[in-house]
Each structure stands twice: as C-alpha cells, then as structure tokens.
Motif scaffolding. Structure first.
Motif, PDB file in Angstrom:
ATOM      1  N   VAL A 319     -45.993  45.069  24.337  1.00 32.53           N
ATOM      2  CA  VAL A 319     -44.957  44.351  24.204  1.00 32.53           C
ATOM      3  C   VAL A 319     -44.011  44.899  23.265  1.00 32.53           C
ATOM      4  O   VAL A 319     -43.015  44.941  23.217  1.00 32.53           O
ATOM      5  CB  VAL A 319     -45.576  42.976  23.668  1.00 32.53           C
ATOM      6  CG1 VAL A 319     -44.462  42.169  23.059  1.00 32.53           C
ATOM      7  CG2 VAL A 319     -46.417  42.233  24.557  1.00 32.53           C
ATOM      8  N   LEU A 320     -44.520  45.585  22.132  1.00 32.08           N
ATOM      9  CA  LEU A 320     -43.616  46.126  21.171  1.00 32.08           C
ATOM     10  C   LEU A 320     -43.001  47.516  21.823  1.00 32.08           C
ATOM     11  O   LEU A 320     -41.701  47.633  21.475  1.00 32.08           O
ATOM     12  CB  LEU A 320     -44.434  46.568  19.936  1.00 32.08           C
ATOM     13  CG  LEU A 320     -43.855  47.038  18.584  1.00 32.08           C
ATOM     14  CD1 LEU A 320     -42.695  45.885  18.123  1.00 32.08           C
ATOM     15  CD2 LEU A 320     -44.691  47.427  17.580  1.00 32.08           C
ATOM     16  N   ALA A 321     -43.745  48.387  22.421  1.00 34.06           N
ATOM     17  CA  ALA A 321     -43.170  49.397  23.014  1.00 34.06           C
ATOM     18  C   ALA A 321     -41.994  48.943  24.131  1.00 34.06           C
ATOM     19  O   ALA A 321     -40.716  49.702  24.087  1.00 34.06           O
ATOM     20  CB  ALA A 321     -44.131  50.279  23.897  1.00 34.06           C
ATOM     21  N   ARG A 322     -42.037  48.067  24.813  1.00 33.47           N
ATOM     22  CA  ARG A 322     -41.183  47.329  25.631  1.00 33.47           C
ATOM     23  C   ARG A 322     -39.631  46.726  24.821  1.00 33.47           C
ATOM     24  O   ARG A 322     -38.860  47.132  25.332  1.00 33.47           O
ATOM     25  CB  ARG A 322     -41.739  46.049  26.454  1.00 33.47           C
ATOM     26  CG  ARG A 322     -42.604  46.672  27.687  1.00 33.47           C
ATOM     27  CD  ARG A 322     -43.164  45.144  28.346  1.00 33.47           C
ATOM     28  NE  ARG A 322     -44.142  45.616  29.275  1.00 33.47           N
ATOM     29  CZ  ARG A 322     -44.890  44.863  29.773  1.00 33.47           C
ATOM     30  NH1 ARG A 322     -44.950  43.373  29.741  1.00 33.47           N
ATOM     31  NH2 ARG A 322     -45.895  45.007  30.960  1.00 33.47           N
ATOM     32  N   ALA A 323     -40.092  46.387  23.767  1.00 31.32           N
ATOM     33  CA  ALA A 323     -38.940  45.762  22.652  1.00 31.32           C
ATOM     34  C   ALA A 323     -38.072  47.075  22.395  1.00 31.32           C
ATOM     35  O   ALA A 323     -36.893  47.003  22.193  1.00 31.32           O
ATOM     36  CB  ALA A 323     -39.499  44.990  21.806  1.00 31.32           C
ATOM     37  N   PHE A 324     -39.066  48.079  21.898  1.00 34.59           N
ATOM     38  CA  PHE A 324     -38.206  49.253  21.408  1.00 34.59           C
ATOM     39  C   PHE A 324     -37.149  50.135  22.415  1.00 34.59           C
ATOM     40  O   PHE A 324     -36.439  50.370  22.236  1.00 34.59           O
ATOM     41  CB  PHE A 324     -39.282  50.204  20.601  1.00 34.59           C
ATOM     42  CG  PHE A 324     -39.568  49.689  19.157  1.00 34.59           C
ATOM     43  CD1 PHE A 324     -38.728  49.446  18.180  1.00 34.59           C
ATOM     44  CD2 PHE A 324     -40.712  49.853  18.931  1.00 34.59           C
ATOM     45  CE1 PHE A 324     -38.873  49.354  17.016  1.00 34.59           C
ATOM     46  CE2 PHE A 324     -41.485  49.451  17.787  1.00 34.59           C
ATOM     47  CZ  PHE A 324     -40.295  49.149  16.675  1.00 34.59           C
ATOM     48  N   THR A 325     -37.943  50.073  23.587  1.00 29.40           N
ATOM     49  CA  THR A 325     -37.325  50.714  24.654  1.00 29.40           C
ATOM     50  C   THR A 325     -36.124  49.897  24.858  1.00 29.40           C
ATOM     51  O   THR A 325     -34.952  50.471  25.334  1.00 29.40           O
ATOM     52  CB  THR A 325     -38.333  50.724  26.081  1.00 29.40           C
ATOM     53  OG1 THR A 325     -39.393  51.559  25.620  1.00 29.40           O
ATOM     54  CG2 THR A 325     -37.762  51.473  27.167  1.00 29.40           C
ATOM     55  N   ALA A 326     -36.147  48.713  25.098  1.00 29.42           N
ATOM     56  CA  ALA A 326     -34.929  47.731  25.274  1.00 29.42           C
ATOM     57  C   ALA A 326     -33.733  47.980  24.407  1.00 29.42           C
ATOM     58  O   ALA A 326     -32.758  48.267  24.728  1.00 29.42           O
ATOM     59  CB  ALA A 326     -35.165  46.211  25.239  1.00 29.42           C
ATOM     60  N   LEU A 327     -34.265  48.257  23.037  1.00 29.33           N
ATOM     61  CA  LEU A 327     -33.140  48.478  21.887  1.00 29.33           C
ATOM     62  C   LEU A 327     -32.585  49.899  22.146  1.00 29.33           C
ATOM     63  O   LEU A 327     -31.406  49.952  22.114  1.00 29.33           O
ATOM     64  CB  LEU A 327     -33.938  48.439  20.737  1.00 29.33           C
ATOM     65  CG  LEU A 327     -33.185  48.753  19.524  1.00 29.33           C
ATOM     66  CD1 LEU A 327     -32.100  47.916  19.294  1.00 29.33           C
ATOM     67  CD2 LEU A 327     -34.092  49.113  18.346  1.00 29.33           C
ATOM     68  N   HIS A 328     -33.559  50.726  22.593  1.00 29.65           N
ATOM     69  CA  HIS A 328     -33.247  52.208  22.578  1.00 29.65           C
ATOM     70  C   HIS A 328     -32.076  52.351  23.996  1.00 29.65           C
ATOM     71  O   HIS A 328     -31.267  53.155  23.900  1.00 29.65           O
ATOM     72  CB  HIS A 328     -34.269  53.184  22.991  1.00 29.65           C
ATOM     73  CG  HIS A 328     -34.074  54.551  23.337  1.00 29.65           C
ATOM     74  ND1 HIS A 328     -33.501  55.505  22.441  1.00 29.65           N
ATOM     75  CD2 HIS A 328     -34.332  55.320  24.591  1.00 29.65           C
ATOM     76  CE1 HIS A 328     -33.396  56.581  22.770  1.00 29.65           C
ATOM     77  NE2 HIS A 328     -33.776  56.501  24.149  1.00 29.65           N
ATOM     78  N   ARG A 329     -32.438  51.413  25.118  1.00 28.95           N
ATOM     79  CA  ARG A 329     -31.665  51.671  26.134  1.00 28.95           C
ATOM     80  C   ARG A 329     -30.404  50.886  26.213  1.00 28.95           C
ATOM     81  O   ARG A 329     -29.434  51.222  26.578  1.00 28.95           O
ATOM     82  CB  ARG A 329     -32.423  51.433  27.488  1.00 28.95           C
ATOM     83  CG  ARG A 329     -33.601  52.418  27.626  1.00 28.95           C
ATOM     84  CD  ARG A 329     -34.390  52.291  28.801  1.00 28.95           C
ATOM     85  NE  ARG A 329     -35.532  53.369  29.015  1.00 28.95           N
ATOM     86  CZ  ARG A 329     -36.278  53.036  29.775  1.00 28.95           C
ATOM     87  NH1 ARG A 329     -36.550  51.968  30.697  1.00 28.95           N
ATOM     88  NH2 ARG A 329     -37.202  54.135  30.151  1.00 28.95           N
ATOM     89  N   SER A 330     -30.372  49.820  25.500  1.00 29.51           N
ATOM     90  CA  SER A 330     -29.339  48.833  25.805  1.00 29.51           C
ATOM     91  C   SER A 330     -28.731  48.346  24.510  1.00 29.51           C
ATOM     92  O   SER A 330     -27.654  47.571  24.334  1.00 29.51           O
ATOM     93  CB  SER A 330     -29.614  47.545  26.553  1.00 29.51           C
ATOM     94  OG  SER A 330     -30.688  46.786  25.982  1.00 29.51           O
ATOM     95  N   GLY A 331     -29.422  48.635  23.230  1.00 32.08           N
ATOM     96  CA  GLY A 331     -28.987  48.008  22.133  1.00 32.08           C
ATOM     97  C   GLY A 331     -29.634  46.610  21.912  1.00 32.08           C
ATOM     98  O   GLY A 331     -28.915  46.046  20.705  1.00 32.08           O
ATOM     99  N   SER A 332     -30.093  46.002  22.753  1.00 34.98           N
ATOM    100  CA  SER A 332     -30.514  44.482  22.528  1.00 34.98           C
ATOM    101  C   SER A 332     -31.766  44.410  21.475  1.00 34.98           C
ATOM    102  O   SER A 332     -32.758  45.110  21.745  1.00 34.98           O
ATOM    103  CB  SER A 332     -30.693  44.097  23.985  1.00 34.98           C
ATOM    104  OG  SER A 332     -31.409  42.619  23.702  1.00 34.98           O
TER     105      SER A 332
END
Length: 402
Positions: A319-332
């Motif tokens: 779950v945390l990796a998905r969240a960091f990936t979303a931040l990295h790719r979209s800034g969300s």
C-alpha cells in the motif's frame, strides 16, 4: 561532531527505510522499480538478518507481490503450495479446503529467512543502498518537511536527510519511538501461554498444516521443507526450552495430535533447534505521523496462530509503495494521506482472526469445562457449516489489500 561521510555512504534520499526485514526490503524493491530513490539502514549484520527465524506461511497476495517484484524465482521453485489446513479436536480431524471455499486462493510454506535472503540478494545486486550494522540513534526534525536519520556505521556517526522516513524496525525501533507519545496510541493484549517451537530433521507427517485443540494444550504441525518439520507446543509463559527433553517433546506432540480412530502416526527425528515464543497482540494508531510511516511489527504484532505477521507487513509496504508511486508520478498525496486508515482496516481484521484462532484452539490455565465446550462448539460449527469454514478460509488465505 558528525564525521564526513565516505563516498559510498549516501547523505540524501527520498525515502529512508529503517530495518531490513521483509517489510523494509520489499518496500525498497518496490520503490526502486518505480524509480524512487531510497536507502535501507539495518542495525544487525547480514548473517543475523538472514537467519532470523520468524513466519513461514505466505498468503496468496504476498506471493503475488513477490512475483511482481521479481523476488519469487526461488519461491516458485522451492516453496510448498498448500490448498488447506487440518483442524483436529475431540479426537476428530476436519480439513479446510481453501481453493474450494475462496474461489481458488491458496497459501505457500516458504520460510521468512528465505524471503529475506532472496530480497537481500536482489537489493545488493540491483537495488538501492542497503547498509548493514547501521544503528539509527535518532530520528531528527520529525515535525518538519525534511526529517533526518542519524546513525552509526563502521564506527562513524552519519546523517541521512530524507523526504520521508519509514520505520520497519519493530515495536521497539527508533522510528516508532520518535513519534511523540501524545501523537500515538497503542492497543495491546497479552496471552497466558507461549509456544515451544522445534525444528526437526524428519519429513513432515502431513502434507498440510495440522492445528490441534487438546485438553493438554494446543499443538501445530508445520514444515520448512519436504525433509524438515517445524512443530509447536503450547507451554506456560516463562518456559525454559532446556526443561523439555527431545523424548518429552515428541511424547507430548503425539498425545496432542492423537485421533480416536485411524493409523496416523507422528514421525520422529533429530531435533535441531528449540525456542520459546511469547504471544501478544499490539496495534499502534495512527501508522503515520507527518512524514514518518510505520510498517510491519513497528505498527502491529499478532500471535502466530493465524499466520498473519509477515503477510501484514507485506500488505503495509505494498500500500505504501503504491502511495509513493502515485506521489512520484502525479504529485498526488491522496494515497499517502489514506495510508494509515487503509492499512488499519486490514490490520484489525487480521488481529481479530489471530485472536479467534488463538482463543479457540488454546487451553487457558485453569480453563473451565464451560469454556472448553464453547471452543468445541465453535470447531463443530466450522466442520459442519460451509459458511463458517469459508470465513476461516478467506481470512487464512488472505483478505484483499483494500
């Protein structure tokens, strides 16, 4: 004064991960695959980390994540897939068929030591920096937008600046302790018994795990490989393994696994290791404080009866990796902001299941006949009701991540 860091010691990273158990190593692997830089700091040496005996049951979802991360080559070759477990009680045996009850889900027997070895090898060859014998002494600036990890490595005190810090370093780890006491709440439960666990050089006496309820106490038949058995006995808290001779252990296991009919027999062999495992439950809320995140045992501990500990850690970091990936790719930051609530929903279900398995199968000190009859009634219902059996199977094989 902090000494200048040598060239190979990073001083800046996006995600600082403390702890090189399955949670920290898998998180690093997932972040590296998404192009997010990270550093893993582990206080112990590599040999200790790779030999630290813990769980051995992997849920379907855990295996899926390991495969997706490229860390399942040896698991697929050497792991033991299991399609069920057996419950023994009142002299009877009843099998729980996981695929039939869960739409095809199953579990694997593959020791945590092997998961860690696989992840360490990948990390050192293809991953982000992994520093063994790097003791974190302080988590600094925890209320700021840029926390830092102060640690000692090779006799030198160093500082690692991070955008985020993730604590995968256990209940007593530096990251959990860095969260102010007023900003976290811990819920705990103790149990009046422990497990005496053994490793034995003998082929397992069953193709699947056997959970035994007995007036003498709980017993579990598990395995590490086709030639190595892992077995457990319920014992009083404070038990010294040295007080249990090999013969006494095998005799007690025989008594607790006994069936009223049939010719099933427990195979005996040389016992190569003995240890006592205390049992407790713990959940720390929330699992985030500012830019600090908790995962695995740093956030929650379960008794081993439900085989949830390692699997919860994998769920957290997925779950945390998905969240960091979303931040990295979209800034969300939406997924990061929801991390604690998302994980805690699953954590509390796993805590309840672990408590259910523990309280249903163990015999408490001075347990009343009434309580024993309640346990047997519950086990009878699981054996007779497809709905009750399906609930057990769904929880054991693993609930969805969200």
């Amino acid at each position: 004064m902090t000494a200048p860091a040598p060239a190979h010691a990073p001083t800046r990273t996006t995600v600082g991960i403390v702890g090189a158990g399955p949670a920290g190593l898998l998180l690093a692997r997932l972040l590296h695959a998404s192009g997010i830089d990270c550093v893993v700091l582990e206080s112990r040496d590599r040999g200790y980390v790779e030999q630290r005996q813990r769980a051995g049951i992997l849920e379907q979802g855990t295996v899926d994540v390991l495969r997706e991360s490229g860390a399942a080559e040896r698991l697929d070759r050497e792991g033991l897939p299991h399609d069920g477990i057996e419950l023994r009680f009142d002299g009877r045996a009843h099998r729980i068929d996981f695929p039939a009850l869960t739409g095809g889900r199953r579990v694997w027997v593959y020791a945590q030591t092997e998961v860690v070895k696989d992840l360490v090898a990948l990390q050192l060859t293809h991953g982000a920096p992994l520093l063994f014998e790097a003791q974190v002494t302080a988590v600094e600036d925890v209320e700021s937008a840029q926390p830092a990890l102060r640690y000692t490595h090779q006799g030198v005190e160093r500082r690692l600046e991070c955008d985020y810090v993730v604590g995968c370093d256990g209940f007593h780890g530096a990251v959990r302790e860095a969260i102010p006491a007023g900003a976290r709440q811990t819920f705990e439960r103790g149990y009046p018994y422990s497990w005496l666990g053994i490793l034995a050089d003998v082929a397992p006496s069953s193709d699947e795990l056997v959970y035994a309820h007995s007036p003498r106490g709980f017993a579990l038949l598990s395995m590490r490989s086709p030639t190595v058995s892992r077995l457990y006995l319920q014992v009083p808290n404070g038990t010294d393994p040295a007080d249990w001779s090999d013969e006494r252990i095998w005799d007690e296991l025989d008594a607790r696994f006994a069936l009223a009919t049939g010719d099933w027999k427990l195979a005996r062999g040389p016992i190569t290791a003995k240890s006592v495992l205390p049992m407790r439950s713990s959940v720390t809320e929330p699992m985030r404080h500012g830019r600090l995140f908790l995962a695995g045992d740093a956030a929650h501990i379960v008794p081993p009866t439900g085989a949830k500990g390692l699997n919860l850690a994998v769920a957290d970091v997925t779950v945390l990796a998905r969240a960091f990936t979303a931040l990295h790719r979209s800034g969300s930051t939406e997924l990061l902001d929801g991390y604690s609530a998302t994980c805690l929903n699953r954590v509390w279900r796993a805590e309840h299941f672990s408590y259910f398995m523990t309280s249903t199968l163990h015999t408490a000190p001075e347990q009343s006949p009434f309580d024993t009859r309640l346990q047997l009634s519950q086990l009878d219902r699981i054996a007779a009701s497809p709905h009750a059996a399906a609930e057990l199977a769904a929880n054991y094989a693993g609930l969805p991540l969200v």
